[in-house]
Write an enzyme that holds these catalytic residues in place. Sequence first.
Site, PDB file in Angstrom:
ATOM      1  N   GLY A   1      90.887 -59.610  35.745  1.00  0.00           N
ATOM      2  CA  GLY A   1      90.369 -58.270  36.060  1.00  0.00           C
ATOM      3  C   GLY A   1      89.651 -58.300  37.408  1.00  0.00           C
ATOM      4  N   HIS A   2      88.771 -59.291  37.557  1.00  0.00           N
ATOM      5  CA  HIS A   2      88.067 -59.426  38.836  1.00  0.00           C
ATOM      6  C   HIS A   2      89.062 -59.698  39.973  1.00  0.00           C
ATOM      7  CE1 HIS A   2      84.954 -60.977  35.860  1.00  0.00           C
ATOM      8  NE2 HIS A   2      84.352 -59.938  36.403  1.00  0.00           N
TER       9      HIS A   2
ATOM     10  N   LYS B   1      87.494 -50.352  33.536  1.00  0.00           N
ATOM     11  CA  LYS B   1      87.075 -50.836  32.207  1.00  0.00           C
ATOM     12  C   LYS B   1      85.640 -50.389  31.925  1.00  0.00           C
ATOM     13  CE  LYS B   1      85.451 -54.757  31.191  1.00  0.00           C
ATOM     14  NZ  LYS B   1      84.087 -55.152  30.742  1.00  0.00           N
TER      15      LYS B   1
ATOM     16  N   LEU C   1      84.734 -65.312  36.378  1.00  0.00           N
ATOM     17  CA  LEU C   1      85.823 -64.475  36.902  1.00  0.00           C
ATOM     18  C   LEU C   1      87.110 -64.618  36.085  1.00  0.00           C
ATOM     19  CD1 LEU C   1      85.359 -64.939  40.772  1.00  0.00           C
ATOM     20  CD2 LEU C   1      84.288 -63.282  39.230  1.00  0.00           C
ATOM     21  N   HIS C   2      87.815 -63.503  35.955  1.00  0.00           N
ATOM     22  CA  HIS C   2      89.094 -63.472  35.256  1.00  0.00           C
ATOM     23  C   HIS C   2      90.047 -62.573  36.047  1.00  0.00           C
ATOM     24  CE1 HIS C   2      87.664 -59.584  33.937  1.00  0.00           C
ATOM     25  NE2 HIS C   2      86.654 -60.117  33.259  1.00  0.00           N
TER      26      HIS C   2
ATOM     27  N   SER D   1      84.506 -60.745  30.455  1.00  0.00           N
ATOM     28  CA  SER D   1      83.856 -62.060  30.358  1.00  0.00           C
ATOM     29  C   SER D   1      83.359 -62.293  28.931  1.00  0.00           C
ATOM     30  CB  SER D   1      82.684 -62.137  31.323  1.00  0.00           C
ATOM     31  OG  SER D   1      83.116 -61.761  32.607  1.00  0.00           O
TER      32      SER D   1
ATOM     33  N   GLN E   1      79.979 -46.859  34.183  1.00  0.00           N
ATOM     34  CA  GLN E   1      79.373 -47.465  35.378  1.00  0.00           C
ATOM     35  C   GLN E   1      80.029 -46.922  36.650  1.00  0.00           C
ATOM     36  OE1 GLN E   1      78.355 -51.811  35.802  1.00  0.00           O
ATOM     37  NE2 GLN E   1      80.334 -51.907  36.783  1.00  0.00           N
TER      38      GLN E   1
END
Length: 344
Positions: free
Chosen positions: A37-38, A157, A34-35, A194, A161
Amino acid sequence: MSQFFTTIASLRSFLKTCPNKDRRVGLVPTMGALHRGHLSLIERARQENNYVVVSIFVNPLQFGVGEDLDKYPRTLDRDQQLCQSAGVDAIFAPSAQEIGAQAQLALRSGITQVLPPPEMTGVLCGRSRQGHFAGVATIVTKLLQIVQPDRAYFGQKDGQQLAILRKMVKDLNIPVEVIGCPTVREPDGLALSSRNQYLDTPQREMATALYQALRQAAALFQQGIGDRDRLVAVVRNFLATRPLIAVEYVELVDALSLQPLDSVFDALPDASDPNCTAQASNPEASSNASSLNSPLSNPLSNPLSNIVHEDCGAMLAIAARVGTTRLIDNILLNPLFLSESKPE
Ligand SMILES: Nc1ncnc2c1ncn2[C@@H]1O[C@H](COP(=O)(O)OP(=O)(O)OP(=O)(O)O)[C@@H](O)[C@H]1O
Ligand SMILES: CC(C)(CO)[C@@H](O)C(=O)[O-]
Ligand code: BAL
Protein backbone atom coordinates in the site's frame (compact mmCIF):
# COMPACT_ATOMS: atom_id res chain seq x y z
CA MET A 1 20.66 5.65 -3.20
CA SER A 2 18.09 6.75 -0.58
CA GLN A 3 19.58 9.26 1.81
CA PHE A 4 18.60 8.74 5.44
CA PHE A 5 17.90 11.67 7.79
CA THR A 6 16.91 11.77 11.42
CA THR A 7 17.14 15.52 11.97
CA ILE A 8 15.10 18.36 10.53
CA ALA A 9 18.22 20.40 9.86
CA SER A 10 19.95 17.68 7.84
CA LEU A 11 16.84 16.98 5.77
CA ARG A 12 16.41 20.69 5.06
CA SER A 13 20.07 21.00 4.01
CA PHE A 14 19.60 18.10 1.61
CA LEU A 15 16.47 19.64 0.12
CA LYS A 16 18.34 22.91 -0.37
CA THR A 17 20.94 21.11 -2.48
CA CYS A 18 18.24 19.89 -4.90
CA PRO A 19 18.18 22.30 -7.87
CA ASN A 20 15.28 24.66 -7.46
CA LYS A 21 14.37 24.98 -11.11
CA ASP A 22 11.80 22.36 -12.11
CA ARG A 23 12.11 20.81 -8.68
CA ARG A 24 8.99 18.83 -7.74
CA VAL A 25 8.96 17.22 -4.32
CA GLY A 26 6.49 14.51 -3.39
CA LEU A 27 6.05 13.58 0.28
CA VAL A 28 4.70 10.21 1.43
CA PRO A 29 4.01 10.35 5.19
CA THR A 30 3.99 6.92 6.87
CA MET A 31 4.32 5.25 10.22
CA GLY A 32 6.66 2.64 8.73
CA ALA A 33 6.20 -1.16 8.61
CA LEU A 34 5.97 -0.53 4.90
CA HIS A 35 3.87 -2.74 2.63
CA ARG A 36 2.56 -2.65 -0.95
CA GLY A 37 0.00 0.00 0.00
CA HIS A 38 2.78 2.39 0.95
CA LEU A 39 4.76 1.37 -2.11
CA SER A 40 1.85 2.32 -4.36
CA LEU A 41 1.93 5.84 -2.87
CA ILE A 42 5.69 6.00 -3.40
CA GLU A 43 5.31 4.79 -6.98
CA ARG A 44 2.72 7.47 -7.71
CA ALA A 45 4.94 10.11 -6.09
CA ARG A 46 7.86 8.87 -8.21
CA GLN A 47 5.80 9.32 -11.38
CA GLU A 48 4.69 12.84 -10.54
CA ASN A 49 7.79 14.38 -8.94
CA ASN A 50 11.55 14.37 -9.36
CA TYR A 51 12.26 14.10 -5.62
CA VAL A 52 10.44 11.70 -3.33
CA VAL A 53 10.63 12.00 0.44
CA VAL A 54 9.17 9.27 2.68
CA SER A 55 8.68 10.08 6.34
CA ILE A 56 8.63 7.26 8.87
CA PHE A 57 7.35 8.29 12.25
CA VAL A 58 5.10 6.44 14.66
CA ASN A 59 3.30 9.51 15.89
CA PRO A 60 2.45 9.40 19.62
CA LEU A 61 0.03 12.32 19.22
CA GLN A 62 -2.46 10.23 17.26
CA PHE A 63 -2.63 7.30 19.67
CA GLY A 64 -5.15 7.25 22.48
CA VAL A 65 -4.42 5.93 25.93
CA GLY A 66 -4.69 2.13 25.82
CA GLU A 67 -4.09 1.97 22.06
CA ASP A 68 -1.19 0.13 20.43
CA LEU A 69 1.54 2.80 20.43
CA ASP A 70 4.06 0.55 22.17
CA LYS A 71 3.45 -2.55 20.13
CA TYR A 72 3.01 -0.80 16.75
CA PRO A 73 5.36 -2.65 14.30
CA ARG A 74 8.71 -0.92 13.81
CA THR A 75 10.80 -2.37 10.96
CA LEU A 76 13.16 0.44 10.05
CA ASP A 77 15.93 -1.63 8.38
CA ARG A 78 13.47 -3.37 6.10
CA ASP A 79 11.66 -0.09 5.40
CA GLN A 80 14.96 1.48 4.33
CA GLN A 81 15.60 -1.38 1.90
CA LEU A 82 12.11 -1.08 0.43
CA CYS A 83 12.51 2.68 0.00
CA GLN A 84 15.87 2.12 -1.65
CA SER A 85 14.39 -0.37 -4.17
CA ALA A 86 11.44 1.96 -4.81
CA GLY A 87 13.73 4.84 -5.77
CA VAL A 88 13.02 7.08 -2.79
CA ASP A 89 15.44 10.02 -2.61
CA ALA A 90 15.18 10.81 1.08
CA ILE A 91 13.88 8.98 4.14
CA PHE A 92 13.03 11.15 7.11
CA ALA A 93 12.85 9.11 10.30
CA PRO A 94 13.05 11.52 13.23
CA SER A 95 12.89 10.62 16.90
CA ALA A 96 9.84 11.82 18.84
CA GLN A 97 12.09 14.32 20.57
CA GLU A 98 13.43 15.71 17.29
CA ILE A 99 9.93 16.27 15.99
CA GLY A 100 8.71 17.62 19.33
CA ALA A 101 5.89 15.10 19.68
CA GLN A 102 6.83 12.81 22.53
CA ALA A 103 3.52 12.28 24.28
CA GLN A 104 -0.01 11.26 23.39
CA LEU A 105 -2.39 14.23 23.23
CA ALA A 106 -4.48 12.87 26.10
CA LEU A 107 -1.36 12.94 28.29
CA ARG A 108 -0.99 16.70 27.87
CA SER A 109 1.64 16.71 25.18
CA GLY A 110 2.07 20.48 25.54
CA ILE A 111 2.14 21.00 21.80
CA THR A 112 0.31 23.53 19.63
CA GLN A 113 -2.42 21.56 17.93
CA VAL A 114 -4.22 21.71 14.61
CA LEU A 115 -7.90 21.01 15.28
CA PRO A 116 -9.94 19.83 12.29
CA PRO A 117 -13.67 20.70 12.32
CA PRO A 118 -15.63 18.67 14.90
CA GLU A 119 -18.16 17.79 12.16
CA MET A 120 -15.38 15.78 10.52
CA THR A 121 -13.72 14.37 13.62
CA GLY A 122 -16.90 13.50 15.52
CA VAL A 123 -17.98 10.84 13.03
CA LEU A 124 -16.74 7.38 11.99
CA CYS A 125 -13.38 6.60 13.69
CA GLY A 126 -13.42 9.91 15.54
CA ARG A 127 -16.13 8.63 17.88
CA SER A 128 -13.97 5.93 19.38
CA ARG A 129 -10.57 7.59 18.79
CA GLN A 130 -10.95 10.95 20.49
CA GLY A 131 -8.11 13.32 19.62
CA HIS A 132 -6.78 10.97 16.94
CA PHE A 133 -7.39 13.31 14.01
CA ALA A 134 -6.03 16.33 15.86
CA GLY A 135 -2.89 14.25 16.36
CA VAL A 136 -2.78 13.36 12.66
CA ALA A 137 -3.49 16.93 11.50
CA THR A 138 -0.84 18.33 13.84
CA ILE A 139 1.90 15.96 12.73
CA VAL A 140 1.04 16.23 9.05
CA THR A 141 1.17 20.03 9.31
CA LYS A 142 4.61 19.74 10.89
CA LEU A 143 5.80 17.37 8.16
CA LEU A 144 4.46 19.68 5.46
CA GLN A 145 6.28 22.61 7.07
CA ILE A 146 9.51 20.67 7.34
CA VAL A 147 9.56 19.20 3.83
CA GLN A 148 7.51 21.85 1.96
CA PRO A 149 6.54 19.38 -0.78
CA ASP A 150 4.60 20.18 -3.92
CA ARG A 151 2.42 17.11 -3.42
CA ALA A 152 1.59 14.84 -0.50
CA TYR A 153 0.23 11.31 -0.94
CA PHE A 154 -2.32 9.54 1.26
CA GLY A 155 -4.27 6.31 0.94
CA GLN A 156 -8.03 6.01 0.46
CA LYS A 157 -7.91 3.12 2.95
CA ASP A 158 -7.85 5.86 5.62
CA GLY A 159 -10.68 7.74 3.93
CA GLN A 160 -11.62 9.91 6.91
CA GLN A 161 -8.00 10.96 7.34
CA LEU A 162 -7.76 11.83 3.65
CA ALA A 163 -10.90 13.99 3.75
CA ILE A 164 -9.74 15.79 6.90
CA LEU A 165 -6.29 16.48 5.46
CA ARG A 166 -7.78 17.80 2.22
CA LYS A 167 -9.92 20.18 4.24
CA MET A 168 -7.01 21.20 6.48
CA VAL A 169 -4.74 22.05 3.56
CA LYS A 170 -7.52 24.09 1.97
CA ASP A 171 -8.55 25.91 5.16
CA LEU A 172 -4.97 26.71 6.22
CA ASN A 173 -3.85 27.65 2.69
CA ILE A 174 -0.99 25.19 2.82
CA PRO A 175 0.63 25.23 -0.62
CA VAL A 176 0.57 21.51 -1.33
CA GLU A 177 -1.58 19.27 -3.49
CA VAL A 178 -3.10 16.39 -1.58
CA ILE A 179 -3.24 13.25 -3.71
CA GLY A 180 -5.55 10.40 -2.67
CA CYS A 181 -4.45 6.94 -3.82
CA PRO A 182 -6.63 3.83 -4.20
CA THR A 183 -6.62 1.09 -1.58
CA VAL A 184 -4.21 -1.75 -2.33
CA ARG A 185 -5.51 -5.18 -1.33
CA GLU A 186 -4.37 -8.71 -0.74
CA PRO A 187 -5.44 -11.24 -3.39
CA ASP A 188 -8.46 -12.17 -1.21
CA GLY A 189 -9.50 -8.52 -0.92
CA LEU A 190 -8.24 -7.62 2.56
CA ALA A 191 -6.92 -4.05 2.54
CA LEU A 192 -3.20 -4.02 3.29
CA SER A 193 -2.53 -2.52 6.70
CA SER A 194 0.42 -2.62 9.07
CA ARG A 195 -1.99 -3.84 11.73
CA ASN A 196 -2.82 -6.99 9.73
CA GLN A 197 0.34 -8.37 11.33
CA TYR A 198 -1.54 -8.65 14.62
CA LEU A 199 -4.00 -11.20 13.17
CA ASP A 200 -3.59 -14.92 13.82
CA THR A 201 -4.49 -17.41 11.07
CA PRO A 202 -8.24 -17.80 11.77
CA GLN A 203 -8.59 -14.05 12.27
CA ARG A 204 -6.70 -13.33 9.06
CA GLU A 205 -9.02 -15.67 7.15
CA MET A 206 -12.09 -14.05 8.63
CA ALA A 207 -10.83 -10.49 8.08
CA THR A 208 -11.43 -10.89 4.37
CA ALA A 209 -15.16 -10.68 5.17
CA LEU A 210 -14.83 -6.90 5.60
CA TYR A 211 -14.18 -6.35 1.93
CA GLN A 212 -16.57 -9.12 0.89
CA ALA A 213 -19.31 -7.32 2.82
CA LEU A 214 -18.48 -4.04 1.10
CA ARG A 215 -18.59 -5.80 -2.26
CA GLN A 216 -22.10 -7.07 -1.46
CA ALA A 217 -23.15 -3.46 -0.98
CA ALA A 218 -21.37 -2.45 -4.18
CA ALA A 219 -23.30 -5.16 -6.05
CA LEU A 220 -26.55 -3.74 -4.70
CA PHE A 221 -25.47 -0.29 -5.78
CA GLN A 222 -24.72 -1.61 -9.24
CA GLN A 223 -28.41 -2.47 -9.45
CA GLY A 224 -29.17 1.19 -8.81
CA ILE A 225 -29.84 0.96 -5.06
CA GLY A 226 -28.29 3.91 -3.25
CA ASP A 227 -30.39 3.87 -0.10
CA ARG A 228 -28.29 4.06 3.07
CA ASP A 229 -30.35 1.64 5.16
CA ARG A 230 -30.26 -1.08 2.55
CA LEU A 231 -26.54 -0.74 1.89
CA VAL A 232 -25.67 -0.70 5.58
CA ALA A 233 -27.97 -3.64 6.27
CA VAL A 234 -26.37 -5.83 3.64
CA VAL A 235 -22.93 -5.19 5.15
CA ARG A 236 -24.09 -5.75 8.73
CA ASN A 237 -26.00 -8.93 7.85
CA PHE A 238 -22.98 -10.35 6.06
CA LEU A 239 -20.67 -9.63 8.99
CA ALA A 240 -23.14 -10.85 11.60
CA THR A 241 -22.41 -14.42 10.52
CA ARG A 242 -18.67 -14.04 11.26
CA PRO A 243 -18.06 -14.87 14.93
CA LEU A 244 -14.58 -13.32 15.19
CA ILE A 245 -15.77 -9.94 13.89
CA ALA A 246 -17.28 -7.25 16.12
CA VAL A 247 -18.54 -4.32 14.08
CA GLU A 248 -17.88 -0.83 15.47
CA TYR A 249 -19.66 1.05 12.70
CA VAL A 250 -20.92 0.75 9.13
CA GLU A 251 -21.77 4.17 7.70
CA LEU A 252 -22.55 5.92 4.46
CA VAL A 253 -21.05 9.41 4.31
CA ASP A 254 -20.09 12.01 1.76
CA ALA A 255 -16.46 11.21 0.91
CA LEU A 256 -15.32 14.83 1.09
CA SER A 257 -17.42 16.38 3.88
CA LEU A 258 -17.88 13.10 5.85
CA GLN A 259 -21.48 14.07 6.58
CA PRO A 260 -23.97 11.17 6.84
CA LEU A 261 -25.98 10.47 3.70
CA ASP A 262 -29.44 8.95 3.33
CA SER A 263 -28.54 7.89 -0.18
CA VAL A 264 -25.48 7.67 -2.41
CA PHE A 265 -27.31 10.03 -4.75
CA ASP A 266 -27.24 12.78 -2.12
CA ALA A 267 -23.45 13.05 -2.49
CA LEU A 268 -23.54 16.05 -4.74
CA PRO A 269 -20.35 17.66 -5.97
CA ASP A 270 -19.04 20.81 -4.37
CA ALA A 271 -18.96 23.11 -7.38
CA SER A 272 -16.24 25.23 -5.79
CA ASP A 273 -13.93 22.26 -5.38
CA PRO A 274 -11.77 21.67 -8.46
CA ASN A 275 -11.20 18.09 -7.30
CA CYS A 276 -14.87 17.43 -7.74
CA THR A 277 -15.66 19.25 -10.93
CA ALA A 278 -13.15 17.79 -13.34
CA GLN A 279 -14.89 16.74 -16.52
CA ALA A 280 -15.33 13.10 -17.45
CA SER A 281 -13.24 13.80 -20.53
CA ASN A 282 -10.18 14.27 -18.30
CA PRO A 283 -8.14 11.29 -19.51
CA GLU A 284 -6.29 10.77 -16.25
CA ALA A 285 -9.45 10.70 -14.21
CA SER A 286 -11.37 8.62 -16.74
CA SER A 287 -8.65 5.99 -16.75
CA ASN A 288 -9.29 5.47 -13.05
CA ALA A 289 -12.90 4.72 -13.73
CA SER A 290 -14.11 1.16 -13.65
CA SER A 291 -17.45 0.55 -15.28
CA LEU A 292 -20.31 -0.30 -13.02
CA ASN A 293 -22.34 -1.84 -15.85
CA SER A 294 -25.30 0.08 -14.60
CA PRO A 295 -27.75 2.38 -16.32
CA LEU A 296 -26.57 4.93 -13.78
CA SER A 297 -23.14 4.93 -15.32
CA ASN A 298 -24.51 6.61 -18.42
CA PRO A 299 -23.00 10.10 -18.08
CA LEU A 300 -25.78 11.66 -20.09
CA SER A 301 -28.58 10.46 -17.84
CA ASN A 302 -26.79 11.02 -14.61
CA PRO A 303 -26.66 14.30 -12.64
CA LEU A 304 -23.43 13.23 -10.94
CA SER A 305 -21.69 12.40 -14.17
CA ASN A 306 -19.12 15.14 -13.84
CA ILE A 307 -17.78 13.66 -10.63
CA VAL A 308 -14.70 11.87 -11.77
CA HIS A 309 -12.22 12.59 -9.04
CA GLU A 310 -11.55 9.32 -7.32
CA ASP A 311 -12.51 10.31 -3.78
CA CYS A 312 -15.69 12.24 -4.53
CA GLY A 313 -19.11 10.68 -4.10
CA ALA A 314 -20.27 8.51 -1.24
CA MET A 315 -18.03 6.46 1.03
CA LEU A 316 -19.35 3.31 2.65
CA ALA A 317 -17.01 2.77 5.59
CA ILE A 318 -16.50 0.03 8.15
CA ALA A 319 -14.54 -0.25 11.38
CA ALA A 320 -14.49 -3.58 13.14
CA ARG A 321 -12.49 -5.59 15.58
CA VAL A 322 -11.24 -8.88 14.30
CA GLY A 323 -10.29 -10.54 17.55
CA THR A 324 -8.61 -7.67 19.35
CA THR A 325 -7.34 -5.95 16.21
CA ARG A 326 -9.21 -2.90 15.00
CA LEU A 327 -9.36 -2.70 11.20
CA ILE A 328 -10.97 -0.20 8.85
CA ASP A 329 -12.00 -0.37 5.21
CA ASN A 330 -14.24 1.50 2.80
CA ILE A 331 -15.40 1.69 -0.77
CA LEU A 332 -16.41 4.68 -2.80
CA LEU A 333 -19.79 4.49 -4.40
CA ASN A 334 -20.12 6.73 -7.36
CA PRO A 335 -22.31 6.36 -10.40
CA LEU A 336 -19.29 6.57 -12.66
CA PHE A 337 -16.87 4.25 -10.95
CA LEU A 338 -15.63 2.55 -7.84
CA SER A 339 -12.19 3.82 -6.91
CA GLU A 340 -10.95 0.45 -5.83
CA SER A 341 -7.98 -1.71 -6.69
CA LYS A 342 -9.49 -5.06 -7.52
CA PRO A 343 -8.16 -8.12 -5.68
CA GLU A 344 -5.37 -9.57 -7.78
N1 LIG B 1 -3.73 -0.73 1.63
C1 LIG B 1 -3.37 0.53 1.41
N2 LIG B 1 -3.53 1.05 0.19
C2 LIG B 1 -3.19 2.35 -0.05
N3 LIG B 1 -2.68 3.17 0.87
C3 LIG B 1 -2.50 2.69 2.10
C4 LIG B 1 -2.82 1.35 2.43
N4 LIG B 1 -2.52 1.15 3.74
C5 LIG B 1 -2.04 2.32 4.20
N5 LIG B 1 -2.02 3.25 3.22
C6 LIG B 1 -1.64 4.65 3.34
O1 LIG B 1 -0.29 4.75 3.71
C7 LIG B 1 -0.11 5.93 4.48
C8 LIG B 1 0.61 5.56 5.73
O2 LIG B 1 -0.22 4.69 6.50
P1 LIG B 1 0.27 3.88 7.75
O3 LIG B 1 1.74 3.96 7.84
O4 LIG B 1 -0.56 4.22 8.92
O5 LIG B 1 -0.04 2.39 7.31
P2 LIG B 1 -1.27 1.51 7.61
O6 LIG B 1 -1.03 0.21 6.95
O7 LIG B 1 -2.49 2.29 7.30
O8 LIG B 1 -1.18 1.27 9.13
P3 LIG B 1 -2.33 1.02 10.16
O9 LIG B 1 -2.32 -0.44 10.35
O10 LIG B 1 -1.82 1.83 11.26
O11 LIG B 1 -3.62 1.54 9.64
C9 LIG B 1 -1.50 6.49 4.77
O12 LIG B 1 -1.74 7.53 3.84
C10 LIG B 1 -2.38 5.31 4.48
O13 LIG B 1 -3.69 5.66 4.07
C1 LIG C 1 -0.56 10.29 7.90
C2 LIG C 1 0.20 9.64 9.05
C3 LIG C 1 1.58 9.21 8.58
C4 LIG C 1 0.39 10.69 10.13
O1 LIG C 1 1.07 10.16 11.21
C5 LIG C 1 -0.59 8.46 9.62
O2 LIG C 1 -1.80 8.86 10.15
C6 LIG C 1 -0.74 7.34 8.66
O3 LIG C 1 0.22 6.61 8.51
O4 LIG C 1 -1.81 7.19 8.04
N1 BAL D 1 -3.17 4.73 9.07
C1 BAL D 1 -3.76 5.33 10.23
C2 BAL D 1 -2.88 5.39 11.38
C3 BAL D 1 -3.56 5.11 12.67
O1 BAL D 1 -4.51 4.33 12.69
O2 BAL D 1 -3.13 5.61 13.71
